[in-house]
Write a protein that holds these residues in place. Structure first.
Motif, PDB file in Angstrom:
ATOM      1  N   LYS A 163      56.149  83.208 -14.372  1.00 33.38           N
ATOM      2  CA  LYS A 163      56.536  81.842 -13.977  1.00 33.38           C
ATOM      3  C   LYS A 163      55.695  81.340 -12.801  1.00 33.38           C
ATOM      4  N   ILE A 164      55.346  82.249 -11.887  1.00 33.25           N
ATOM      5  CA  ILE A 164      54.457  81.850 -10.791  1.00 33.25           C
ATOM      6  C   ILE A 164      53.087  81.483 -11.340  1.00 33.25           C
ATOM      7  N   LEU A 165      52.610  82.246 -12.322  1.00 34.77           N
ATOM      8  CA  LEU A 165      51.317  81.933 -12.941  1.00 34.77           C
ATOM      9  C   LEU A 165      51.342  80.539 -13.568  1.00 34.77           C
ATOM     10  N   GLU A 166      52.472  80.161 -14.175  1.00 34.33           N
ATOM     11  CA  GLU A 166      52.592  78.816 -14.745  1.00 34.33           C
ATOM     12  C   GLU A 166      52.428  77.742 -13.671  1.00 34.33           C
ATOM     13  N   VAL A 167      52.985  77.987 -12.485  1.00 37.58           N
ATOM     14  CA  VAL A 167      52.816  77.033 -11.382  1.00 37.58           C
ATOM     15  C   VAL A 167      51.352  76.959 -10.967  1.00 37.58           C
TER      16      VAL A 167
ATOM     17  N   PHE B  53      68.154  72.798  -0.407  1.00 39.33           N
ATOM     18  CA  PHE B  53      67.832  72.376   0.953  1.00 39.33           C
ATOM     19  C   PHE B  53      66.443  71.746   1.056  1.00 39.33           C
ATOM     20  N   LEU B  54      65.731  71.704  -0.050  1.00 39.14           N
ATOM     21  CA  LEU B  54      64.395  71.113  -0.058  1.00 39.14           C
ATOM     22  C   LEU B  54      64.482  69.632  -0.407  1.00 39.14           C
ATOM     23  N   LYS B  55      63.686  68.828   0.266  1.00 38.81           N
ATOM     24  CA  LYS B  55      63.668  67.386   0.025  1.00 38.81           C
ATOM     25  C   LYS B  55      62.407  66.966  -0.725  1.00 38.81           C
ATOM     26  N   VAL B  56      61.789  67.912  -1.398  1.00 39.73           N
ATOM     27  CA  VAL B  56      60.571  67.645  -2.157  1.00 39.73           C
ATOM     28  C   VAL B  56      60.732  68.229  -3.559  1.00 39.73           C
ATOM     29  N   PRO B  57      59.961  67.751  -4.528  1.00 38.77           N
ATOM     30  CA  PRO B  57      60.003  68.368  -5.869  1.00 38.77           C
ATOM     31  C   PRO B  57      59.647  69.843  -5.768  1.00 38.77           C
ATOM     32  N   HIS B  58      60.311  70.667  -6.567  1.00 41.16           N
ATOM     33  CA  HIS B  58      60.074  72.103  -6.489  1.00 41.16           C
ATOM     34  C   HIS B  58      60.427  72.757  -7.819  1.00 41.16           C
ATOM     35  N   THR B  59      59.981  73.988  -7.971  1.00 38.51           N
ATOM     36  CA  THR B  59      60.280  74.807  -9.147  1.00 38.51           C
ATOM     37  C   THR B  59      61.091  76.011  -8.692  1.00 38.51           C
ATOM     38  N   VAL B  60      62.201  76.277  -9.355  1.00 38.40           N
ATOM     39  CA  VAL B  60      63.015  77.442  -9.011  1.00 38.40           C
ATOM     40  C   VAL B  60      62.505  78.659  -9.792  1.00 38.40           C
ATOM     41  N   ILE B  61      62.096  79.679  -9.064  1.00 34.59           N
ATOM     42  CA  ILE B  61      61.668  80.940  -9.662  1.00 34.59           C
ATOM     43  C   ILE B  61      62.349  82.057  -8.875  1.00 34.59           C
ATOM     44  N   MET B  62      63.321  82.691  -9.470  1.00 32.64           N
ATOM     45  CA  MET B  62      64.031  83.763  -8.777  1.00 32.64           C
ATOM     46  C   MET B  62      63.217  85.052  -8.797  1.00 32.64           C
ATOM     47  N   HIS B  63      63.420  85.840  -7.755  1.00 31.46           N
ATOM     48  CA  HIS B  63      62.727  87.124  -7.687  1.00 31.46           C
ATOM     49  C   HIS B  63      63.173  88.032  -8.835  1.00 31.46           C
ATOM     50  N   GLY B  64      62.280  88.919  -9.214  1.00 28.50           N
ATOM     51  CA  GLY B  64      62.601  89.918 -10.223  1.00 28.50           C
ATOM     52  C   GLY B  64      62.583  91.311  -9.629  1.00 28.50           C
TER      53      GLY B  64
ATOM     54  N   ARG C  16      56.226  69.193   3.415  1.00 31.13           N
ATOM     55  CA  ARG C  16      55.746  67.931   2.820  1.00 31.13           C
ATOM     56  C   ARG C  16      54.234  67.911   2.641  1.00 31.13           C
ATOM     57  N   GLN C  17      53.529  68.772   3.358  1.00 32.84           N
ATOM     58  CA  GLN C  17      52.064  68.819   3.223  1.00 32.84           C
ATOM     59  C   GLN C  17      51.616  69.682   2.050  1.00 32.84           C
ATOM     60  N   MET C  18      52.548  70.395   1.437  1.00 34.00           N
ATOM     61  CA  MET C  18      52.190  71.299   0.346  1.00 34.00           C
ATOM     62  C   MET C  18      51.912  70.518  -0.939  1.00 34.00           C
ATOM     63  N   ASN C  19      51.023  71.061  -1.753  1.00 32.27           N
ATOM     64  CA  ASN C  19      50.754  70.467  -3.063  1.00 32.27           C
ATOM     65  C   ASN C  19      51.808  70.841  -4.091  1.00 32.27           C
ATOM     66  N   ALA C  20      52.484  71.970  -3.873  1.00 33.29           N
ATOM     67  CA  ALA C  20      53.565  72.407  -4.768  1.00 33.29           C
ATOM     68  C   ALA C  20      54.475  73.343  -3.983  1.00 33.29           C
ATOM     69  N   VAL C  21      55.732  73.425  -4.432  1.00 36.61           N
ATOM     70  CA  VAL C  21      56.725  74.241  -3.743  1.00 36.61           C
ATOM     71  C   VAL C  21      57.545  75.018  -4.770  1.00 36.61           C
ATOM     72  N   ILE C  22      57.811  76.277  -4.463  1.00 38.11           N
ATOM     73  CA  ILE C  22      58.695  77.130  -5.262  1.00 38.11           C
ATOM     74  C   ILE C  22      59.921  77.456  -4.417  1.00 38.11           C
TER      75      ILE C  22
END
Length: 354
Positions: free
Chosen positions: A339-343, A133-144, A118-124
């Motif tokens: 996609k991580i760069l976009e975040v 399982f996350l209760k905060v806004p997040h972006t899904v980025i799967m590993h490549g 909850r202290q994070m500014n953004a979550v992936i």
């Protein structure tokens, strides 16, 4: 490569674990690619290659100053300890940082971890399942996967014949020898299936830790009782697992649980057919026609899924071709980095507006 100063660094990806892990491997693979795309990113911590861009611990006071071309730096944590360090630097020491966390866990987080997140500014999240399982806004980025390092067979050394093993076709699994990896499920399936398919040989690559030596010994005894010691083999920790992916006609990922799990992607990038459990992100990376997914921990389902492949090597070839196309289109490492760069850029832009 090391930096004496952090003045040019825009993103720090800490690695607070000395031994090699999946997280460490991700950092090692991504940072050179991200830097090649122009991002000023470096890591911090032990257990990293000498040629990986990093900052020294002595340079940390520089985090009180802004980087040259950004309003702040991003601290990209992937472990709880790294989140704690980021919070301390951001909220207590008032360093010019914003905090990002990548979560791979596929379970309900403990209260302390939830507070950290909850202290994070953004979550992936590395998969839809982990994101659930996350209760905060997040972006899904799967590993490549690095499709240059993991590639289809290219010469005689990549052929099954070069392995020196009996038979014509190879089925295998990779990873540490332990119950969570489902090694016993794979062995049981092979004991039941290989007598019907004498042209196949099975191998397991991966280290056995001290606490699992008894587990391995029990499996060896089962194999011996079945009279299959020459056709179900423990190869141990091999120098280069990539060549074994290329020699396999079928790869099996029988894990009972995983964080993410890259091995099916690595096998598909090597043009090898895949049967996997639905542990980790396996079910999200295997599309219809590119492999088979079964419930984790279900030995009967695993055996039933493997059987058609052993009976029809042509089926393996068709699925392997489809899997290769699927991975190259949807899971190249470059896509993950992009996609991580976009975040990162979204975080920088939001911070600049404040």
């Amino acid at each position: 490569m090391s930096f004496d100063t952090v003045s040019s660094v825009e993103v720090i990806a800490p690695n607070f674990k000395r031994t090699l892990s999946g997280v460490t491997s991700t950092i090692i693979q991504l940072i050179p690619l991200q830097r090649a795309n122009g991002l000023k990113i470096a890591t911090l911590g032990p257990g990293l290659p000498d040629d990986l861009a990093k900052i020294r611990w002595s340079a940390l006071p520089g985090l009180w100053l802004r980087p040259r071309n950004r309003p702040f730096r991003i601290w990209h944590a992937r472990r709880n300890t790294e989140m704690v360090a980021g919070i301390l630097m951001h909220s207590v020491l008032r360093m010019k940082l914003k905090l990002l966390f990548t979560s791979a866990a596929q379970r309900d987080h403990r209260s302390f971890t939830k507070w950290l997140i909850r202290q994070m500014n953004a979550v992936i999240a590395t998969s839809g399942k982990s994101g659930s399982f996350l209760k905060v806004p997040h972006t899904v980025i799967m590993h490549g996967v690095d499709t240059e390092r993991f590639h289809p067979p290219q010469g005689d050394a990549d052929s099954f014949a070069a392995s020196g093993l009996p038979g014509e076709y190879l089925v295998g699994c990779s990873g540490r020898i332990r119950p969570s990896k489902g090694t016993d499920l794979f062995v049981e399936a092979m004991i039941n299936l290989l007598p019907q398919h004498p042209e196949w040989t099975a191998v397991m690559t991966g280290r056995t830790t001290v606490e699992n030596k008894g587990f391995e010994q029990e499996l060896r005894q089962k194999i011996a009782r079945a009279g299959l010691e020459d056709r179900i083999l423990f190869l141990g920790e091999v120098p280069d697992v990539r060549i074994w992916y290329r020699r396999m006609t079928l790869y099996v990922a029988p894990s009972r649980n995983e964080g993410f799990g890259l091995t099916p992607l690595e096998a598909m990038a090597s043009q090898t057919a895949v049967v996997a459990s639905d542990a980790g992100a396996y079910a999200e990376m295997i599309a219809p026609g590119t492999g088979t997914v079964v419930p984790a921990g279900d030995g009967n389902a695993l055996e039933a899924a493997i059987a058609p492949y052993l009976a029809d090597p042509a089926k393996c070839a068709d699925v392997a071709t489809a899997g290769l196309v699927h991975v190259r289109e949807n899971f190249p490492l470059e896509k993950e980095a992009g996609k991580i760069l976009e975040v990162y850029e979204t975080m920088f832009a939001a911070g600049s507006r404040r």
